[in-house]
Design an enzyme around this catalytic site. Structure first.
Site, PDB file in Angstrom:
ATOM      1  N   ARG A  50       0.824  -1.213   0.000  1.00  0.00           N
ATOM      2  CA  ARG A  50       0.000   0.000   0.000  1.00  0.00           C
ATOM      3  C   ARG A  50       0.856   1.260   0.000  1.00  0.00           C
ATOM      4  NH1 ARG A  50      -1.890   2.795   4.302  1.00  0.00           N
ATOM      5  NH2 ARG A  50      -1.949   0.987   5.677  1.00  0.00           N
ATOM      6  N   TYR A 104     -12.137  14.945 -19.866  1.00  0.00           N
ATOM      7  CA  TYR A 104     -12.795  13.642 -19.665  1.00  0.00           C
ATOM      8  C   TYR A 104     -13.970  13.817 -18.693  1.00  0.00           C
ATOM      9  CZ  TYR A 104     -12.937   8.755 -17.980  1.00  0.00           C
ATOM     10  OH  TYR A 104     -13.312   7.497 -17.619  1.00  0.00           O
ATOM     11  N   ASP A 176      -3.177  16.232 -18.225  1.00  0.00           N
ATOM     12  CA  ASP A 176      -3.519  14.838 -18.521  1.00  0.00           C
ATOM     13  C   ASP A 176      -3.266  14.610 -20.010  1.00  0.00           C
ATOM     14  OD1 ASP A 176      -4.786  12.449 -19.238  1.00  0.00           O
ATOM     15  OD2 ASP A 176      -6.540  12.768 -17.965  1.00  0.00           O
ATOM     16  N   LYS A 201      -4.681   2.955 -20.451  1.00  0.00           N
ATOM     17  CA  LYS A 201      -4.737   3.199 -21.894  1.00  0.00           C
ATOM     18  C   LYS A 201      -3.404   2.812 -22.547  1.00  0.00           C
ATOM     19  CE  LYS A 201      -8.662   4.721 -20.424  1.00  0.00           C
ATOM     20  NZ  LYS A 201      -8.905   6.120 -20.115  1.00  0.00           N
TER      21      LYS A 201
END
Ligand SMILES: *Cc1c(COP(=O)(O)O)cnc(C)c1O
Length: 386
Positions: A50, A104, A176, A201
């Protein structure tokens, strides 16, 4: 180890190349372990997956930082996790964020519905009015967010005037650049402070992982890492290994995505079935000149408007055989989706139309198949003559 900067293809394969000991595995091992043996009495940071310090997570982040040309980088559990934590790292309650309106849909909802809960205000700017960047800056403005190339119109935003305003007012510029991948565009080379990518992606490229990444200064990444530990956003070691595996062919895949995107866009533009084709590699695209200047490749994403509107789009989707109707993008297989039902679902039809995304708009993610086969499938689906 050599300090020499190697090409992106080499970096995508090796990260920092190093001689391996005899009998070492050539492929990296997956350290699918939540925790690691701690030396007794040591006060060093424990290794815990983590915390993002599992070697699979660390090696992957180093490779991505090299590709973006950043001091450091970090991988998160998703692209949205990367966007969320990068913004939480630079914004405090009461701060103001200036964002491009060409973003987005999930990011838009994150800003409007979640950042608002922290008392963060947002002003949206339409990037084709660059003077608005400066005009939107307030006393409490802390950061600017831009997505480029944009989803789904493939608009290429000129970062130069934005970076100028960011520098002048001491703001963080976050970009982004998922649709480009660091092979086609590296935001930090154009004045951005932070690069964000959905590794789901192009970085991974095989439609089998959800992941995201942030690249920037060591201090920014340290803050994202701190937030990641608190908010539980680390990438799983197996997902990290898969992204690393995908990245080894990133440069090669991008070459084919770029070639196929261009071939499909040029073909579609010659067909009466399509009223408009959105691809930055086409001279008809509003940002073609800028795209030629700043991108190393135009990518595999093509926006298609059908002359017959939504009914024609639906008919075409029903007839496709090779091209798969599915959301998401940038995998080896060609996918097609309707922004109105996927990425821009949360946005009202009138607002979508105002953004230039009429119903019946199809977003095509050209894979790495043979271009002739992708075009052949589209051709039979629109009922065009061969
Ligand atoms: C897909 C996408 C995201 C979100 O990434 P996930 O990995 O699905 O969380 C963010 N930005 C852009 C431009 C995207 O295409």
């Amino acid at each position: 180890m050599s300090a020499r900067r190697r090409g992106p293809s080499t970096t995508a394969v090796h990260g920092i190349p190093h001689r391996r000991p005899d009998w070492a595995p050539v492929a990296p091992a997956i350290l699918q372990s939540s925790t690691f043996v701690s030396p007794v009495g040591s006060d060093e940071d424990i290794i815990y997956s983590r915390y993002g310090n599992n070697p699979n997570q660390v090696e992957l982040a180093r490779k991505y930082a090299l590709l973006e040309g950043s001091e450091d980088a970090i991988f998160l559990a998703s692209g949205m996790g990367a966007t969320a934590l990068a913004h939480l790292a630079v914004l405090r309650p009461g701060d103001h964020l200036v964002s491009s309106s060409w973003i987005y849909g999930g990011t838009r909802q994150l800003f409007d519905e979640e950042l608002g809960r922290f008392g963060i205000e947002i002003t949206y700017v339409t990037p084709d009015h660059p003077r608005l960047w400066r005009k939107s800056v307030r006393k409490r403005t802390r950061a600017i967010f831009v997505e480029t190339p944009t989803n789904p119109l493939m608009r290429v935003v000129d970062l130069t005037p934005v970076a100028h305003v960011a520098r002048e007012f001491g703001l963080a510029l976050l970009v982004d650049a998922t649709f480009a991948s660091p092979i086609n565009f590296r935001p930090l080379e154009h004045g951005a402070d932070v690069a964000i990518t959905s590794a789901t992606k192009y970085l991974n490229g095989h439609s089998d992982v959800i992941a995201g990444a942030v690249a920037g200064s060591a201090s920014l990444i340290e803050e994202v890492n701190r937030l990641m530990r608190r908010w539980g956003q680390s990438i799983d070691p197996h997902a990290a290994w898969l992204v690393d595996r995908g990245m080894r062919t990133l440069a090669l895949r991008m070459e084919r995505h770029n070639a196929n995107g261009r071939a499909v866009a040029e073909w579609a533009e010659s067909q009466a079935a399509f009223s408009r084709v959105h691809y930055p590699g086409l001279p008809s695209h509003p940002d073609h000149e800028l795209a030629r200047e700043v991108l190393d490749g135009f990518g595999g994403m093509v926006g298609l408007e059908l002359a017959g509107g939504p009914a024609a789009a639906e008919g075409m989707l029903q007839r496709l055989e090779l091209v798969t109707h599915a959301p998401s993008l940038a995998g080896v297989e060609t996918l097609v989706s309707e922004p109105r039902l996927t990425s821009h679902r949360g946005i009202a039809p009138e607002e979508r139309a105002a953004l230039g995304i009429p119903d019946g708009f199809l977003r095509l993610s050209c894979g790495i198949e043979d271009a002739g086969d992708i075009i052949g499938d589209l051709e039979q689906a629109v009922g065009a003559e061969r």
